[in-house]
Design a protein around this motif. Structure first.
Motif, short mmCIF file in Angstrom:
data_model
loop_
_atom_site.label_atom_id
_atom_site.label_comp_id
_atom_site.label_asym_id
_atom_site.label_seq_id
_atom_site.Cartn_x
_atom_site.Cartn_y
_atom_site.Cartn_z
N ALA A 86 -41.69 10.14 5.73
CA ALA A 86 -42.91 10.09 4.78
C ALA A 86 -43.96 10.06 5.82
CB ALA A 86 -43.09 9.00 3.60
N LEU A 87 -43.65 9.37 7.31
CA LEU A 87 -44.92 9.07 8.09
C LEU A 87 -45.13 10.26 9.26
CD1 LEU A 87 -45.44 5.94 7.97
CD2 LEU A 87 -46.28 7.25 6.51
N ILE A 88 -45.18 11.74 9.41
CA ILE A 88 -44.50 12.50 10.06
C ILE A 88 -45.76 12.09 11.61
CG2 ILE A 88 -46.47 14.24 9.15
CD1 ILE A 88 -43.85 16.07 9.94
N LEU A 89 -47.27 11.45 10.40
CA LEU A 89 -48.42 11.00 11.97
C LEU A 89 -48.25 9.46 12.65
CD1 LEU A 89 -51.45 13.14 10.43
CD2 LEU A 89 -49.17 14.22 11.98
N GLY A 90 -47.47 8.83 11.87
CA GLY A 90 -46.93 7.92 12.77
C GLY A 90 -47.78 6.95 11.57
N HIS A 91 -47.64 5.61 11.95
CA HIS A 91 -48.06 4.95 10.78
C HIS A 91 -49.60 4.45 11.49
CE1 HIS A 91 -44.16 2.41 9.31
NE2 HIS A 91 -44.10 2.82 10.34
#
Ligand code: PLP
Length: 466
Positions: free
Chosen positions: A85-90
């Motif tokens: 889900a985290l395409i931009l990272g955490h």
């Protein structure tokens, strides 16, 4: 409360050298204790079956950017990225800043709200088939509603899904997910759901068309992931999707793309943009909520109008879907807006760059294994990847059936070694996802680590052949 004696299961990933498991247990002592404690209060020690791996999963304590830390303070480069889900990272700043504000301005309005309208407009402008949208909270709900809508629209009952296709834990689609496909997926399912599902062979045009040409007048829809995720990270052949599109039109059934993973991932417009093939309905989740729970059913207005309560249809003619107490909750809507807006403005750089890292991984992992006499196939597309190991006589991995026939134990050993010896994480046997936080040097490190694991697996194999 009756006291329960719980033991860590004997690992089936234990090899002759046994070092990965020993190293893992030595560095995750707190996780081990937490697992044993957790099992007393959390059924199975955690709440998602996929998150368990042997001998026990590590328990996370924090995450930032590309990193995730466990309770023993081990740091891992995370390629699982919150189930992709985290395409931009955490916790990307672009999301956490709007969330900090929204926490003060209301968590759950429980009413129609402006952020849901804004997110729907954004989704509609990105996703080709999304003329109209209904938000819900989880992917399992979205796929359940998509099926209900398809049945309501076509006034038919049968659903065709892929053998090995996973669409979340909703009961209507919990059929033929894991091998052997004929056996019920779980105790407690109603066998009548099973009778309404027909299983197709992914990427096999002839057998699928044959299936769709038989008793087709009761087929409401075909649902599939255009790139199967849990089934093995397997992209569909474009010809296969074209054939499905044509055949659905011919028999009057709907084509549903489950884009919970591929949406905003393979391209801003998801797999439908990537392949240039438009479904009638699609389901979205994961990236949609920018790291918080949100999902959607989207598609042609002509179909979604069935949910419009202002049409005052008798209840047997309307289709009630969507909603739930937490649908459109403000935090998810705002995290989704921040994420999609960020992706939209940078789509010409983000997708090529994460895709390039994915390509490098797929190519170089297989090269390293080949150099050590091990036949692997890294599958996937764009920023999503997984590695499988071919058994004698196997040439390729194109379907879940090929994955089942591959050396799945070797896959588990490879991933477990990455976790225990190299600080690289994603769930053994699941999907790897590159985010915008990963760099070329992360990928180089992954490949270097693979080389070390390949060497070790190869020598273990030679030892066991002595
Ligand atoms: C393709 C696909 N559909 C549906 C789901 C279910 O989504 P959720 O876990 O949000 O219920 C998943 C979850 O991983 C998925 O991969």
């Amino acid at each position: 409360m009756a006291s329960q004696v719980v033991r860590v299961p004997k690992s089936r990933t234990r090899t002759s050298q046994a070092s990965s498991v020993d190293e893992y247990e030595a560095k995750t002592r707190r996780s081990k204790k937490m697992y044993l404690d957790a099992r007393k209060v959390l059924a199975g020690g955690q709440s998602h079956n996929a998150r368990f791996f042997e001998p026990y999963p590590f328990y996370a304590s924090r995450a930032k950017g590309k990193y995730i830390w466990d309770v023993d303070n081990n740091r891992y480069v995370d390629y699982w990225m919150g189930h992709t889900a985290l395409i931009l990272g955490h916790s990307p700043r672009v999301v956490s800043e709007v969330l900090a504000k929204q926490i003060r301005d209301g968590l759950l309005f429980g009413t129609a709200n402006k952020y849901a309208v804004e997110l729907a407009e954004l989704v509609s402008s990105c996703v080709p088939c999304a003329e109209s949208i209904r938000f819900c909270t989880t992917g399992a709900e979205a796929t359940m509603y998509a099926v209900r809508l398809a049945r309501a629209h076509t006034k038919r009952k049968q659903i065709v899904k892929m053998a090995g296709g996973w669409h979340g834990y909703n009961s209507s689609l919990s059929v033929g997910v894991s091998f052997p496909y004929e056996v019920p997926e779980s105790a407690g399912l109603d066998p009548s759901d099973e009778h309404l599902i027909r299983l197709a062979r992914f990427n096999d045009i002839d057998s699928t068309i044959k299936l769709l040409s038989t008793d087709s007048s009761d087929i409401a829809a075909v649902i599939l992931e255009p790139m199967m995720g849990a089934g093995g990270v397997l992209p569909a052949d474009v010809e296969y999707l074209k054939a499905l599109r044509e055949q659905c039109d011919r028999i009057g059934a709907l084509l549903i793309f489950d884009e919970i993973i591929t949406g905003f991932r393979l391209a801003l417009g998801g797999a439908q943009e990537y392949y240039g093939i438009e479904p009638d309905l699609c389901t979205l989740g994961k990236i949609l909520g920018g790291g918080l729970p949100a999902s959607a059913v989207a598609g042609k207005s002509e179909i979604l109008q069935l949910v419009d309560m202002t049409a005052h249809r008798p209840k047997q003619e309307r289709c009630w879907i969507g909603g739930g107490t937490f649908s459109e909750q403000a935090l998810s809507m705002r995290a989704g807006i921040a994420t999609l807006d960020y992706l939209r403005k940078r789509k010409n750089t983000i997708y090529p760059s994460i895709g390039k890292l994915g390509d490098q991984l797929r190519k170089e992992i297989d090269k390293k294994f080949a150099e050590h006499g091990i036949a692997s196939r890294s599958t996937g597309a764009g920023s999503l990847f997984a590695t499988h190991f071919l058994k004698r006589g196997q040439n390729d991995i194109r379907s879940p059936q090929d994955v089942i026939s591959s050396d799945e134990m070797m896959t588990k050993r490879y991933y477990f070694s990455l976790i225990s010896n190299h600080g690289i994480f994603f769930l053994p046997g699941h999907i790897g996802a590159v985010s915008t936080c990963h760099t070329k040097s992360d990928v180089d490190y992954y490949v270097k680590s693979t080389e070390i694991v390949a060497d070790r697996l190869n020598s273990e194999r030679s030892e066991s052949n002595v």
